[in-house]
Design a protein around this motif. Structure first.
Motif, PDB file in Angstrom:
ATOM      1  N   TRP A 249       0.980  -1.080  -0.320  1.00 21.65           N
ATOM      2  CA  TRP A 249       0.138  -0.157   0.116  1.00 21.65           C
ATOM      3  C   TRP A 249       1.010   1.647   0.146  1.00 21.65           C
ATOM      4  CZ3 TRP A 249      -3.475   1.303   4.667  1.00 21.65           C
ATOM      5  CH2 TRP A 249      -4.184   2.615   4.834  1.00 21.65           C
TER       6      TRP A 249
ATOM      7  N   ASN B  75       2.820   2.113  -3.103  1.00 24.64           N
ATOM      8  CA  ASN B  75       2.250   2.709  -4.157  1.00 24.64           C
ATOM      9  C   ASN B  75       1.235   3.535  -4.142  1.00 24.64           C
ATOM     10  OD1 ASN B  75       1.984   0.443  -7.031  1.00 24.64           O
ATOM     11  ND2 ASN B  75       1.653  -1.002  -4.406  1.00 24.64           N
ATOM     12  N   ALA B  76       0.357   3.399  -3.206  1.00 28.42           N
ATOM     13  CA  ALA B  76      -0.453   5.195  -3.038  1.00 28.42           C
ATOM     14  C   ALA B  76      -0.170   5.449  -1.486  1.00 28.42           C
ATOM     15  CB  ALA B  76      -1.931   4.551  -3.700  1.00 28.42           C
ATOM     16  N   SER B  77       0.743   5.670  -0.950  1.00 27.39           N
ATOM     17  CA  SER B  77       0.849   6.265   0.238  1.00 27.39           C
ATOM     18  C   SER B  77      -0.116   7.495   0.570  1.00 27.39           C
ATOM     19  CB  SER B  77       2.381   7.109   0.906  1.00 27.39           C
ATOM     20  OG  SER B  77       2.582   7.121   1.514  1.00 27.39           O
TER      21      SER B  77
ATOM     22  N   GLY C 145      -5.177   7.180   0.061  1.00 30.14           N
ATOM     23  CA  GLY C 145      -4.232   7.347  -1.079  1.00 30.14           C
ATOM     24  C   GLY C 145      -4.550   6.368  -1.959  1.00 30.14           C
ATOM     25  N   SER C 146      -5.743   4.908  -1.687  1.00 26.55           N
ATOM     26  CA  SER C 146      -5.750   3.684  -1.975  1.00 26.55           C
ATOM     27  C   SER C 146      -6.698   3.096  -1.053  1.00 26.55           C
ATOM     28  CB  SER C 146      -4.034   2.337  -2.673  1.00 26.55           C
ATOM     29  OG  SER C 146      -5.005   1.907  -2.904  1.00 26.55           O
ATOM     30  N   VAL C 147      -8.269   3.205  -1.821  1.00 25.77           N
ATOM     31  CA  VAL C 147      -9.366   2.620  -1.293  1.00 25.77           C
ATOM     32  C   VAL C 147      -8.575   1.308  -1.520  1.00 25.77           C
ATOM     33  CG1 VAL C 147     -11.796   2.218  -1.174  1.00 25.77           C
ATOM     34  CG2 VAL C 147     -10.506   4.523  -1.812  1.00 25.77           C
ATOM     35  N   ALA C 148      -8.472   0.757  -2.268  1.00 29.36           N
ATOM     36  CA  ALA C 148      -8.553  -0.601  -2.027  1.00 29.36           C
ATOM     37  C   ALA C 148      -7.486  -1.167  -0.838  1.00 29.36           C
ATOM     38  CB  ALA C 148      -7.090  -1.583  -3.324  1.00 29.36           C
ATOM     39  N   GLY C 149      -5.891  -0.362  -0.957  1.00 23.85           N
ATOM     40  CA  GLY C 149      -5.630  -0.866   0.395  1.00 23.85           C
ATOM     41  C   GLY C 149      -5.950  -0.259   1.362  1.00 23.85           C
TER      42      GLY C 149
ATOM     43  N   SER D 115      -8.610  -0.146   2.092  1.00 22.04           N
ATOM     44  CA  SER D 115     -10.302  -2.029   2.181  1.00 22.04           C
ATOM     45  C   SER D 115      -9.510  -3.530   2.786  1.00 22.04           C
ATOM     46  CB  SER D 115     -10.950  -1.729   1.386  1.00 22.04           C
ATOM     47  OG  SER D 115     -11.560  -0.830   0.871  1.00 22.04           O
TER      48      SER D 115
END
Length: 797
Positions: free
Chosen positions: A659, A662-664, A685-689, A691
């Motif tokens: 996480w 890739n999208a801190s 940063g990343s909703v997927a990370g 989640s």
């Protein structure tokens, strides 16, 4: 009106200019208009047109004989003063050795009787001359008049200038103000010593602007003058309104008037005139009869025929009279007449001073004084520039208009209750100082109780912080003041639009200034931040306290019953859960944004994985106590337990590393939640990370809850599964409620919700799992023995 004028012009020209040839080369004048006038011969003649009578009476037409000439009535003393001012000016010029030396000016003045037809007849008479016979068909020599002073009315001036302008006869009006007369194409030889209405409008606007008046009414007359603009000087000095009857309504009136001047020697001249028997001077005779109520005709009756008038001697004393004729305290129109005469005289003087070979005409020629052309005098009249004895400059612009200068008058109450005029300022378009309007406000009289200038506006000015909203169907000065919207300002009076503040600024309370937006985040000084920080530290202290209690009772059955090492690891992870809350409080920075969710995720995975392993150990111990499961515990030794916790935690570390790489998470200023504030927060940063991190924690928690729920009915000596079930129930309930609460909370309250979920779940785990054990250790140590545990088991069986 113009059709009638054309017919009249045709008949007049036929009457005046039709000639019968008595002898070859000789023309005879066929008739004369009967006009009231004054005459004096000279080298050059100036014509004059004045409104000496107010009314014109026309005789009945029988169509059987030549009609009688019109008859004028209602003698006006003030207008006769203007005519005599022209006579005085010509006499003064003739006595001046520096102006027109060796030249004597004469005059021929007529009364227009305030009638267009009479004014036109008088103008035609001036242009055609009064000679009975004319034999010089080469048209050499000076014209009958070299220029005309008048007419005072705008409508007659339009008609006369339209005709005499064809012959470029210079006309200098002293009272015609219609702005239409400034059209040089239509009226090429028209000049005036009174400002045009166009200047008058500007003067009025300057006064209105000075006091901020925008809501005014206009009164105009239905003629060529009135259709152009309102002529305030027409009534600002009119004595009709100066009676006590009008004081309550008109007292305090502000108006502009023709410039008042002083003419030295005029009053003495006016008082020393005498009646003449010359038929051409019948105007002077009429004046004398009206002034002294007498008649030069014997047995003359008055108009009613009831009383016989006295006989005029011609030697009556004018100094004993008190009329507008003898009053020179307010010379306005007469002063303009004086300037008009001098303007024509200066033009003629400049023409005579021309040096041959350096003249302004073809071939650098000069005008011939013995064969003067009217258009030549127009050229010099356009360029005159002199100063009167009163100190006023006289010159004309390219349209023939004089320099605009007005007196500002204020109507004051007098001691007898009537109205008196008081000069309180000057409007001077030619002022060299640049200050066109000069006003003595301390001398103003206001007809109000407050004695202050009135407010004359349709709508009051909109203050800063508001904008104008025009009222439909009303003038542009009628509007409503609407407050600017949130985030908009207006910092000027009467703004038509509100300006939106930049992104990082917001309108202040008064909506007249953009101020930096308030930056909002969950700080340590905030009451909510203080409360959550306190709760975090209390949770940490409780964990430390439990660890101390367990360390002091490390060898007791309760502590050893289920792997004390996992218990200490669980307490350590709970302590980290409590401490990670501090990363959520305070101004977001890059390192805090990156660490807060990483520490939170790893701490909770460490905690849940410890609980999961404890649950699995409980089940394994139960199974190993039975004959069929004697080998179960070899798979759940201390090494396997540590390894399981390590592997499960390492998986969360991998999720966090991916996480962050890739999208801190980064700190951002968000103004979407609350437009008036900047919410300083951490973007995930990343909703997927994020989640995946929460989902992994939820998965471990769900497995732990399921296993603990299945082991809840184990014997009492293995009853820790019940407490784990309860703790997992609290944990899952808190985090299920967290999701909708987090999504619906704006700004710093979203952070507070997340902190609250961390604290609630951590306290739930701490209390549910460790409170019963601490209760026995501290309050019932007799139950913390192996014998007590075995006895309890025996009783159960």
């Amino acid at each position: 009106m113009w059709i009638s004028l054309n017919i009249f012009l045709y008949l007049s020209l036929n009457c005046i200019f039709a000639a019968s040839v008595v002898n070859p080369g000789t023309c005879q004048l066929q008739g004369h208009f009967k006009l009231n006038g004054m005459y004096q011969d000279g080298d050059f003649i100036l014509g004059g047109l004045f409104e000496v009578h107010f009314f014109t009476l026309f005789p009945k037409l029988s169509f059987k004989s030549e009609p009688e000439p019109p008859y004028c009535e209602k003698f006006d003393m003030e207008s006769f003063q203007q005519a005599q001012t022209m006579v005085f000016a010509i006499d003064e010029i003739n006595k001046n050795p520096n102006l027109l030396p060796n030249i004597t000016l004469g005059y021929h003045l007529y009364d227009n009787c305030v009638m267009l037809g009479m004014a036109f007849r008088a103008a035609i008479s001036l242009a055609s001359g009064t000679e009975e016979y004319f034999s010089n068909l080469n048209c050499t020599g000076p014209p009958p008049v070299i220029g005309v002073v008048g007419d005072p009315g705008s409508t007659p001036s339009i008609a006369i200038s339209s005709v005499l302008g064809l012959f470029r006869v210079p006309i200098v009006s002293h009272y015609a103000t219609c702005s239409c007369l400034s059209d040089r194409k239509k009226y090429p030889s028209f000049f005036r010593t009174i400002p045009s209405d166009a200047f008058q409008v500007r003067a009025m606007v300057r006064i209105l602007s000075h006091f901020g008046w925008t809501w005014v009414g206009l009164i105009y007359s239905d003629d060529d003058y009135g259709r152009q603009w309102i002529a305030s000087e027409a009534w600002a000095t009119s004595p009709v309104f100066h009676t006590p009857r009008y004081l309550p309504f008109l007292g305090g009136t502000l108006g502009i008037a023709i410039r008042r001047g002083e003419i030295l020697g005029l009053q003495e001249f006016l008082l020393h005139i005498h009646a003449s028997n010359n038929p051409k001077d019948n105007m002077l005779k009429i004046f004398w009869e009206n002034m002294f109520r007498c008649s030069f005709e014997t047995r003359s009756k008055d108009t009613i025929g009831e009383q016989e008038k006295s006989i005029c001697t011609g030697h009556e004393d004018l100094s004993t009279t008190k009329t507008p004729y003898t009053d020179v305290s307010g010379l306005r129109a007469s002063y303009n007449v004086y300037k008009a005469v001098y303007a024509l005289a200066h033009a003629l003087h400049d023409l005579m001073e021309c040096e041959e070979g350096r003249g302004p005409f073809d071939g650098n020629s000069c005008g011939n004084i013995t064969n003067l052309k009217p258009w030549q005098l127009v050229h010099y009249l356009q360029k005159v520039n002199f100063k009167t004895g009163f100190g006023d400059h006289v010159s004309f612009d390219e349209n023939g208009d004089a320099l605009a200068i007005y007196d500002v008058l204020n109507w004051h109450p007098s001691s007898d209750g009537s109205i008196r005029l008081h000069t309180v300022g000057v409007v001077n378009e030619g002022a060299g100082t640049g200050k066109v309007l000069s006003l003595d406000e301390s001398a103003l009289y206001w007809n109000f109780q407050t004695k202050n200038p009135p407010r004359s506006v349709c709508s009051a000015s909109c203050p800063p912080g508001t904008r104008q909203a025009m009222r439909k169907g009303l003038p542009i000065c009628c509007f409503d003041c609407l407050p600017c919207g949130d985030g908009e300002i207006s910092n000027a009076t009467d703004s038509t639009e509100c300006v939106t503040c930049p992104d990082e600024f917001w309108s202040n309370f008064d909506k007249n200034q953009c101020v930096p937006k308030e930056v909002e985040f969950l700080s340590y000084e905030d009451p909510l931040g203080i409360s959550l920080t306190t709760a975090s530290l209390l949770g940490t202290c409780f964990c430390a306290l439990v660890m101390i209690i367990f360390a002091l009772h490390l060898n007791t059955p309760i502590v050893r019953a289920n792997n004390s090492e996992l218990s200490f690891l669980l307490l350590l992870s709970l302590k980290l859960c409590f401490l990670c809350v501090l990363l959520f409080i305070g101004q977001p920075q890059l390192w805090t944004c990156q660490l807060r969710h990483v520490v939170f995720g790893i701490s909770f995975v460490l905690c849940i994985s410890s609980i999961l392993v404890k649950t699995m150990v409980v089940i394994a111990v139960f199974k190993s106590s039975r004959p069929e499961g004697k080998g179960t515990m070899k798979w759940f030794g201390a090494a396997q337990q540590r390894c399981t916790v390590l592997v499960l935690t390492a998986l969360q570390v991998v999720i966090c590393a991916v996480w962050l790489s890739n999208a801190s998470p980064t700190p951002i200023k968000n103004n979407q939640y609350i437009r008036s504030k900047i919410v300083y927060e951490c973007a995930i940063g990343s909703v997927a990370g994020f989640s995946l991190l929460l989902g992994y924690i939820g998965l471990l928690a769900a497995i732990s809850f399921l296993l603990a729920f299945l082991a809840r009915n184990l014997p009492d000596n293995f009853n820790e599964a019940k407490f784990i079930t309860f703790s997992m129930l609290i944990f899952c309930a808190v985090w299920i409620a967290f999701v909708p609460a987090y999504v619906s909370s704006p700004g710093k309250y979203a952070v507070a919700v997340e902190i609250f979920a961390i604290l609630a779940s951590s306290f739930g785990l701490l209390v549910a799992i460790f409170a019963p054990k601490c209760y026995i250790i501290l309050l019932h140590p007799e139950r913390n023995t192996k014998k007590a545990i075995i006895r309890r088991e025996t009783k159960k069986r």
